[in-house]
Design a protein around this motif. Structure first.
Motif, mmCIF file in Angstrom:
data_model
loop_
_atom_site.group_PDB
_atom_site.id
_atom_site.type_symbol
_atom_site.label_atom_id
_atom_site.label_comp_id
_atom_site.label_asym_id
_atom_site.label_seq_id
_atom_site.Cartn_x
_atom_site.Cartn_y
_atom_site.Cartn_z
ATOM 1 N N PRO A 196 0.853 -1.194 0.000
ATOM 2 C CA PRO A 196 0.000 0.000 0.000
ATOM 3 C C PRO A 196 0.888 1.242 0.000
ATOM 4 C CG PRO A 196 -0.112 -1.173 2.116
ATOM 5 C CD PRO A 196 0.975 -1.804 1.328
ATOM 6 N N PHE A 200 -3.943 -0.915 -3.764
ATOM 7 C CA PHE A 200 -4.610 0.368 -3.532
ATOM 8 C C PHE A 200 -5.443 0.315 -2.262
ATOM 9 C CE2 PHE A 200 -4.944 3.049 -7.629
ATOM 10 C CZ PHE A 200 -3.627 2.810 -7.918
ATOM 11 N N SER A 201 -5.927 -0.879 -1.912
ATOM 12 C CA SER A 201 -6.897 -0.987 -0.822
ATOM 13 C C SER A 201 -6.966 -2.437 -0.372
ATOM 14 C CB SER A 201 -8.273 -0.538 -1.335
ATOM 15 O OG SER A 201 -9.254 -0.704 -0.333
ATOM 16 N N GLN A 202 -7.334 -2.627 0.889
ATOM 17 C CA GLN A 202 -7.615 -3.996 1.328
ATOM 18 C C GLN A 202 -8.961 -4.456 0.800
ATOM 19 O OE1 GLN A 202 -7.133 -4.759 5.526
ATOM 20 N NE2 GLN A 202 -5.146 -3.754 5.595
ATOM 21 N N MET A 203 -9.745 -3.504 0.329
ATOM 22 C CA MET A 203 -11.067 -3.836 -0.179
ATOM 23 C C MET A 203 -10.987 -4.308 -1.624
ATOM 24 S SD MET A 203 -13.184 -0.699 1.488
ATOM 25 C CE MET A 203 -14.038 -0.966 3.067
ATOM 26 N N THR A 204 -11.995 -5.055 -2.018
ATOM 27 C CA THR A 204 -12.076 -5.534 -3.385
ATOM 28 C C THR A 204 -12.965 -4.587 -4.187
ATOM 29 O OG1 THR A 204 -12.000 -7.761 -2.486
ATOM 30 C CG2 THR A 204 -12.677 -7.537 -4.794
#
Lengths: 159, 159
Positions: free
Chosen positions: A83, A127-131
């Protein structure tokens, strides 16, 4: 002018995302020669086995690797990547640019990327831990590339 | 049906982002009553002093706090917040939903949010170490809320 190539698995389907990409293409034309290359993902059944996924990723890897120009700095986007803040991302782009390198960013399909593609990376980025859906993600990537050029020219876009 | 309120400082200006929001509003109507409340940010000079920024955030905080229904679970979006995976984010939404709570998400202006607003948070959330324009961020938030409902119903949207 630096060349920025984005290799993406899958097509944009939503009109509003196409329009978002067009807007960023226009904005980025001041800073780089942008090429967005859409590759067709290997079709998989609804609930694929791990072996089916691995085989698809391998085939996709062969398609991807043929498209990367030699000597480009490669950035792969993957969940387990590093990140970075927008500023650090901009530094990485400046580093490549100052060594006369062109850039390739690779966005995989919903099953990700084959390790053999990731192994080509100068940097594995998260970019993010989210999908996020790969379509929306393409806009997020263009935004960060645009922001990076703005940061590197010292503009007020990023404050 | 659970109520989801998004309080956002600043208006959407780009047509393609408006269309993206409309699409997610349509999709989310199956899962929640969504209200998007746009507040006008306090105008600041091009290069504001810290005192000017603090004063603007304080005024914005007063506007925001008036709009939050009592007993709502509040999630603030801020750089220093907790990064969550989509699955963990979905768990948080399920927890609130199962205790009969409604939700408020707050997206600040480009200078962020006043500590007095953040202090109301059940959870301070960070989607990314990167900075995104608040307009695009609104779409990213709607996507994650939609994904959360999909995860919680066990749908294949998120795999």
């Amino acid at each position: 002018m630096i060349k920025v190539q984005i290799i993406a698995l899958g097509k944009l389907k939503e009109k509003y995302l196409e329009n978002a990409v067009l807007e960023y293409q226009k904005r980025l034309s001041r800073y780089c020669k942008l090429e967005i290359l859409e590759l067709e993902p290997i079709r998989l059944p609804e609930k694929p086995s791990q072996a089916e996924i691995d085989s698809a990723l391998l085939k996709e890897a062969e398609m991807i690797k043929k498209k990367i120009p030699q000597n480009n700095d490669v950035f792969t986007l993957c969940v387990e990547g590093k990140p970075l803040s927008s500023e650090k991302f901009a530094e990485n782009i400046a580093l490549s640019q100052n060594s006369g390198k062109n850039l390739t960013f690779i966005i995989g399909s919903s099953y990700g990327l084959c390790e053999s593609v990731k192994a080509l990376s100068k940097l594995r980025l998260s970019f993010s831990q989210m999908t996020f859906p790969h379509q929306l993600f393409r806009v997020m990537l263009l935004e960060q590339i645009y922001r990076a050029f703005k940061i590197n020219e010292g503009s007020a876009y990023h404050k």
